[in-house]
Motif scaffolding. Structure first.
Motif, PDB file in Angstrom:
ATOM      1  N   TRP A 163       0.870   8.908  -2.686  1.00 36.05           N
ATOM      2  CA  TRP A 163       0.730   9.677  -1.607  1.00 36.05           C
ATOM      3  C   TRP A 163       0.382  11.187  -2.140  1.00 36.05           C
ATOM      4  N   GLU A 219       2.061   2.729  -3.442  1.00 34.44           N
ATOM      5  CA  GLU A 219       0.796   3.328  -4.290  1.00 34.44           C
ATOM      6  C   GLU A 219       1.045   4.964  -3.922  1.00 34.44           C
ATOM      7  N   ARG A 244      -3.901   6.372  -2.625  1.00 38.71           N
ATOM      8  CA  ARG A 244      -4.078   5.619  -1.445  1.00 38.71           C
ATOM      9  C   ARG A 244      -3.537   6.369  -0.158  1.00 38.71           C
ATOM     10  N   THR A 245      -2.642   7.050  -0.003  1.00 37.56           N
ATOM     11  CA  THR A 245      -2.289   7.587   1.383  1.00 37.56           C
ATOM     12  C   THR A 245      -2.308   9.015   1.462  1.00 37.56           C
ATOM     13  N   THR A 270       1.360   3.478 -10.178  1.00 36.64           N
ATOM     14  CA  THR A 270       0.609   2.136  -9.695  1.00 36.64           C
ATOM     15  C   THR A 270       0.546   0.902 -10.385  1.00 36.64           C
ATOM     16  N   TRP A 289       0.760  -1.155   0.086  1.00 39.57           N
ATOM     17  CA  TRP A 289       0.000   0.093   0.156  1.00 39.57           C
ATOM     18  C   TRP A 289       0.716   1.220   0.024  1.00 39.57           C
ATOM     19  N   GLY A 298     -10.930   3.701   2.259  1.00 39.98           N
ATOM     20  CA  GLY A 298      -9.777   3.000   1.414  1.00 39.98           C
ATOM     21  C   GLY A 298      -8.571   3.677   1.539  1.00 39.98           C
ATOM     22  N   TYR A 299      -8.331   4.802   2.233  1.00 44.76           N
ATOM     23  CA  TYR A 299      -7.205   5.668   2.524  1.00 44.76           C
ATOM     24  C   TYR A 299      -6.348   5.243   3.578  1.00 44.76           C
ATOM     25  N   ARG A 300      -5.115   5.310   3.588  1.00 48.39           N
ATOM     26  CA  ARG A 300      -4.211   5.008   4.561  1.00 48.39           C
ATOM     27  C   ARG A 300      -3.828   6.356   4.901  1.00 48.39           C
ATOM     28  N   GLU A 353       1.323  -3.682   9.050  1.00 49.03           N
ATOM     29  CA  GLU A 353       1.554  -3.003   8.044  1.00 49.03           C
ATOM     30  C   GLU A 353       2.056  -1.530   8.315  1.00 49.03           C
ATOM     31  N   GLN A 375     -10.124   5.943   6.508  1.00 47.83           N
ATOM     32  CA  GLN A 375      -9.779   4.584   6.298  1.00 47.83           C
ATOM     33  C   GLN A 375     -11.022   3.701   5.613  1.00 47.83           C
ATOM     34  N   ASP A 415      -1.605   4.628  10.237  1.00 45.45           N
ATOM     35  CA  ASP A 415      -1.004   3.518   9.318  1.00 45.45           C
ATOM     36  C   ASP A 415       0.663   4.044   9.255  1.00 45.45           C
TER      37      ASP A 415
END
Length: 586
Positions: A58, A56, A85-86, A373, A53, A121-123, A251, A118, A198
Motif C-alpha cells: 500500500w 500487496e 496495489r492499494t 510481494t 490483494w 488495477g489499483y484498490r 473482497e 480501479q 475497496d
C-alpha cells in the motif's frame, strides 16, 4: 479514647474508603474499558480471511491530499517499477467529517477519479471515523452545526447527542444500534460503494466514547437500544462497518488499529475485535529509531503485542507516520522489517516519492517491496491456517530482542538501531541465512552478524517449503520470465516436511512435501490450475548429479541449472510434463 486508638480507627476508615474507591474504579471504569464490556460482548474470533490483494504493498501520504498529488505519487512509483496495489486516501477528502461527500476542490470529478484508479488495477481505501461533526478542523465546510443538529434531533446520535472534542474537531457519535440512524449513514456511504471502493481505514475515535456523570467522564452512555460501554461501542464500530462493506463488495476490507502502546493501560485486548480485523496497523510512530522517540522500536513492540493477542495481518507506516525529514537508514530498515509483516504500508508525513529519495533508498526499498510481494503465497497460506484455528502468522519468540517467526519457517530479528551489527538468537533446529543459505547454524544459539544495508537478519529453517510468486529480478531469487509459474523455495532436511498452499481464489489447497535422503532429495507438488508450471529453487551444499521428473533423468543445462555461488539448483518443470514429483540426486 486514646489518641492512638483514634489514629487506628482513622487508618481503618481510610483503608476502607480506598477499597471502595478501587472497587468503583474496577467496576465502572476499568472493566468497561479493559474488559468485554457490560453488555455481553465478547472478544470473538477467528480472524477473517483477508483477500490476497490487501497483502500487496500500500502507499499513501498525509501532507497534500489531492487527486493531482495522488496521481503524481502513483506515477512516481510506476516509473520506478514498484509493486503497488492499494492507494489509501486519508483525511481530508470529505467536505466535513464524516458526510462522505467528496470535496471536489481536492478531488474533481470523483466518480471518474476513483473508478479510473480501479481501471488501472489499483484498490482504493478511504479514511473515515464514527463522528458526525459540528466543527471540522481542516475540511472545506468547517462550521457544520446545522448538519450535526439535524442528526441529533432525529435521534441518530448516541449519548443523547452529547458533543465530544477529538483531533479533527467536535461532534457526536453515530448510533450503530439505531436502525434509522444506520439507514441514513449507509445512504451517505452508498455512492462510494457504487463507485467500487475497496475498504475503509477506520481511525480510532471509538476510544473517545464517554458520557459525563456530573463533572466526571465515564466510559459508557446511552444509545438507542441500551446503555453501551466504550468497549461495546468500539465493537459496533469495527464490526458493523466491516460487515456492511462485505454486503457491498465480497473482497471489502477495513484497516483498523490493533494496538497503540502510546496508550498502554487501556483496551488491553486491542482496538478492533479479532473477527473484524482483516487488516491492522499500529500507529502513529515518528521517523525515528529509539523507543523514547516513538520510532521503529515502538512499532515492533506494538506489532508483536498484536500477534500475541491473535491479530494476523498487521503492519506499520514504513519509516513512521510523523516528524520532519525521514532519515534514509530509518526508511530502509523499516521497509525491510515491513517486508516480513502481513501489511506493507508505505505512507504518512514526509517525502514518499522515490524520485526524491536517495538512489540507495530507491533500490533497497523497491527490492524489499518486491520481496514482500513474492512472499504473498506463503503469507496467504499461513493466514488461512490461522483463520482455521492454527497458529498466528507472526509468533513472538521469548529469546532475543524483538524476534519472531514469520510463518513457521522464517526467523526475523529486525534491526531497530542505527547499526549494521545485530545479535540474533536462533531457536532449536538447523537454520540458514536467508540471503546466503551457505551460512548454516545449529540452534539454539545466539550469533552476532554484520548486516549491510541491503541485507536483513532473516533465517530460514531447514525443511522449509516457501511458495513464492516471482515477477522481477530485484530480489535475486528469480527473473521476469518466472511470472505465471509457481516458485517453491526449498531448504531440504532429513525430517520430512510438508505445507498446504492455499490459492487466493478459494480453490483446493495444493499439498507440497520434501524429504532429504542419503543420496537424493524428493519433492512432491501439484501444479494447480492457475500456474504455467513449477520452478524449484533448492538450496543444497553441493550440485546434484542429475534431476529426475516426468519419468526422465535430466542433465544440467536442459531444464535445470546450478548456481555454485549461492548453492542453489533451479529446476523448471512445465505443466505439460504432467510431473507431480522431482528427485535431485548426488
Amino acid at each position: 479514647m486514646s489518641a492512638k486508638g483514634c489514629l487506628k480507627i482513622f487508618a481503618w476508615c481510610m483503608a476502607a474508603l480506598a477499597l471502595v474507591v478501587l472497587g468503583l474504579f474496577v467496576l465502572f471504569i476499568a472493566w468497561p474499558v479493559w474488559g468485554w464490556g457490560s453488555n455481553g460482548e465478547r472478544w470473538a474470533g477467528p480472524v477473517p480471511l483477508t483477500p490476497a490483494w490487501a497483502l500487496e504493498p500500500w502507499v499513501w501520504e498525509d501532507d497534500v491530499n489531492t487527486a493531482e498529488f495522488t496521481l503524481e505519487l502513483l506515477a512516481d512509483y510506476e516509473k520506478h517499477d514498484f509493486p503497488i496495489r492499494t492507494i489509501l486516501i486519508d483525511s481530508p477528502w470529505t467536505t466535513r467529517y464524516n458526510d462522505f461527500q467528496v470535496d471536489e476542490e481536492r478531488f474533481p470529478n470523483p466518480e471518474e477519479f476513483f473508478t479510473g484508479l480501479q481501471d488501472r488495477g489499483y484498490r482504493v481505501v478511504l479514511w473515515m471515523t464514527n463522528n458526525v461533526n459540528s466543527e471540522s478542523k481542516d475540511t472545506a465546510i468547517q462550521d457544520s452545526i446545522d448538519w450535526f443538529l439535524e442528526a441529533k434531533e432525529k435521534g441518530y446520535l448516541a449519548l443523547n447527542g452529547e458533543e465530544t472534542r477529538w483531533w479533527k474537531g467536535k461532534g457526536g457519535f453515530i448510533d450503530y444500534t439505531n436502525p434509522e440512524a444506520m439507514q441514513w449513514w449507509r445512504g451517505l456511504q452508498q455512492p462510494l460503494f457504487d463507485w467500487g471502493i475497496d475498504g475503509w481505514k477506520l481511525d480510532g475515535t471509538g476510544t473517545y466514547f464517554h458520557s459525563m456523570k456530573g463533572p466526571i467522564p465515564v466510559p459508557w452512555g446511552d444509545a438507542h437500544e441500551r446503555s453501551l460501554s466504550m468497549r461495546a461501542y468500539m465493537d459496533h464500530y469495527y464490526r458493523d462497518e466491516y460487515q456492511h462493506g462485505l454486503t457491498q463488495n465480497p473482497e471489502f476490507i477495513t484497516l483498523s488499529r490493533s494496538v497503540d502502546d502510546q496508550i498502554p493501560h487501556v483496551h488491553k485486548n486491542g482496538f478492533a475485535p479479532l473477527d473484524a480485523s482483516p487488516v491492522n496497523w499500529v500507529g502513529d510512530q515518528d521517523h525515528a529509531w529509539a523507543e523514547d522517540d516513538e520510532g521503529i522500536e515502538e512499532a515492533l513492540r506494538d506489532i508483536l503485542r498484536s500477534a500475541e493477542l491473535g491479530y494476523s495481518i498487521v503492519g506499520s507506516d514504513v519509516a513512521g507516520y510523523s516528524g520532519g525529514e525521514i532519515p534514509p537508514n530509518v526508511y530502509i530498515r523499516w521497509a525491510q522489517f515491513s517486508a516480513f509483516c502481513g501489511l506493507f504500508l508505505n505512507g504518512g508525513h514526509g517525502e514518499r516519492r522515490m524520485s526524491e529519495r536517495t538512489p540507495q533508498e530507491l533500490e533497497i526499498v523497491r527490492e524489499y517491496a518486491w520481496l514482500h510481494t513474492e512472499l504473498i503465497p506463503y503469507i496467504y497460506s499461513y493466514m488461512v491456517l490461522q483463520h482455521g484455528g492454527g497458529p498466528t502468522l507472526m509468533q513472538p519468540q521469548p529469546a532475543g530482542s524483538y524476534h519472531y517467526l514469520f510463518g513457521p519457517d522464517l526467523l526475523v530479528a529486525p534491526i531497530h538501531e542505527d547499526s549494521t551489527v545485530r545479535a540474533v538468537t536462533l531457536p532449536e533446529g538447523r537454520w540458514r541465512y536467508f540471503f546466503d543459505t551457505r551460512q548454516v547454524y545449529d540452534g539454539p544459539a545466539t550469533i552476532t552478524g554484520d548486516f549491510p544495508m541491503d541485507e536483513f537478519p532473516v533465517y530460514v529453517r531447514e525443511g522449509a517449503i516457501i511458495p513464492m510468486d516471482i515477477k522481477r529480478a530485484y530480489t535475486g531469487i528469480g527473473d521476469r520470465d518466472w511470472e505465471g509459474w509457481l516458485t517453491l523455495k526449498i531448504v531440504p532436511a532429513a525430517d520430512a516436511s510438508r505445507m498446504d498452499l492455499h490459492p487466493p481464489d478459494g480453490g483446493a489447497a495444493l499439498r507440497i512435501a520434501q524429504k532429504r535422503n542419503e543420496d537424493n532429495c524428493e519433492i512432491s507438488f501439484e501444479h494447480g490450475r492457475n500456474y504455467t508450471g513449477v520452478i524449484l529453487v533448492v538450496h543444497l551444499d553441493n550440485a546434484p548429479d542429475a534431476v529426475e521428473f516426468g519419468g526422465d533423468s535430466h542433465a544440467a543445462g536442459e531444464v535445470w541449472t546450478w548456481d555454485d555461488a549461492r548453492g542453489v539448483a533451479v529446476v523448471r518443470i512445465p505443466k505439460e510434463s504432467g510431473a507431480t514429483a522431482c528427485r535431485l540426486r548426488w
